[in-house]
Enzyme design. Sequence first.
Site, PDB file in Angstrom:
ATOM      1  N   HIS A 100       0.814  -1.218   0.000  1.00 30.52           N
ATOM      2  CA  HIS A 100       0.000   0.000   0.000  1.00 30.52           C
ATOM      3  C   HIS A 100       0.845   1.264   0.000  1.00 30.52           C
ATOM      4  O   HIS A 100       0.306   2.365  -0.139  1.00 30.52           O
ATOM      5  CB  HIS A 100      -0.999  -0.008   1.158  1.00 30.52           C
ATOM      6  CG  HIS A 100      -2.176  -0.869   0.867  1.00 30.52           C
ATOM      7  ND1 HIS A 100      -3.354  -0.377   0.365  1.00 30.52           N
ATOM      8  CD2 HIS A 100      -2.339  -2.209   0.951  1.00 30.52           C
ATOM      9  CE1 HIS A 100      -4.208  -1.369   0.173  1.00 30.52           C
ATOM     10  NE2 HIS A 100      -3.601  -2.493   0.523  1.00 30.52           N
TER      11      HIS A 100
ATOM     12  N   HIS B 275       7.335  -7.501   3.432  1.00 26.83           N
ATOM     13  CA  HIS B 275       5.887  -7.335   3.544  1.00 26.83           C
ATOM     14  C   HIS B 275       5.161  -8.506   2.903  1.00 26.83           C
ATOM     15  O   HIS B 275       4.180  -9.000   3.437  1.00 26.83           O
ATOM     16  CB  HIS B 275       5.431  -6.031   2.883  1.00 26.83           C
ATOM     17  CG  HIS B 275       3.944  -5.859   2.905  1.00 26.83           C
ATOM     18  ND1 HIS B 275       3.279  -5.477   4.042  1.00 26.83           N
ATOM     19  CD2 HIS B 275       3.001  -6.064   1.958  1.00 26.83           C
ATOM     20  CE1 HIS B 275       1.983  -5.446   3.790  1.00 26.83           C
ATOM     21  NE2 HIS B 275       1.789  -5.791   2.531  1.00 26.83           N
TER      22      HIS B 275
END
Length: 146
Positions: free
Chosen positions: A61, A109
């Site tokens: 994101h 991530h």
Amino acid sequence: MISDDLLLLCLFEHGKFPPNANYLFLGDYVDRGKQSIETICLFLAYTIKFPDNLFLLQGNHECASINRIYGFYDECKRCFSVRLREVFADCFNCLPVAAVADDKTLCTHGGLSPEMQSLDQIRAIERPTEVPDQGLLCDLLWVDPD
């Protein structure tokens, strides 16, 4: 609902505040609620104040193409300006995408890339850069375990 910036402070209260503890966060600081700007600013402020104790990795994101869709762009535009979001995008493109904790645990991530043969390939990723649609950098942010 408690905002993410307050959750960060609660985490510190239950654990320890930097510099009395080290923290590695794996991404997705934005697009998680109505206070993404405050949340990322708090994370960045702690990173600046405690550069040896608090570390941020880029999550998926923290990619301009994703936070354009999921709300961060709109929040920046509504509260400040599109230019602010562009500054954050430049900042996000500089964040590391992987870390090794305690000389033994690879942290990302996303996950491991089928293209990855050694950590030197991660070290060779030029930063700043936008995340491509495929390849090693993309996989480090997007691959989910099966």
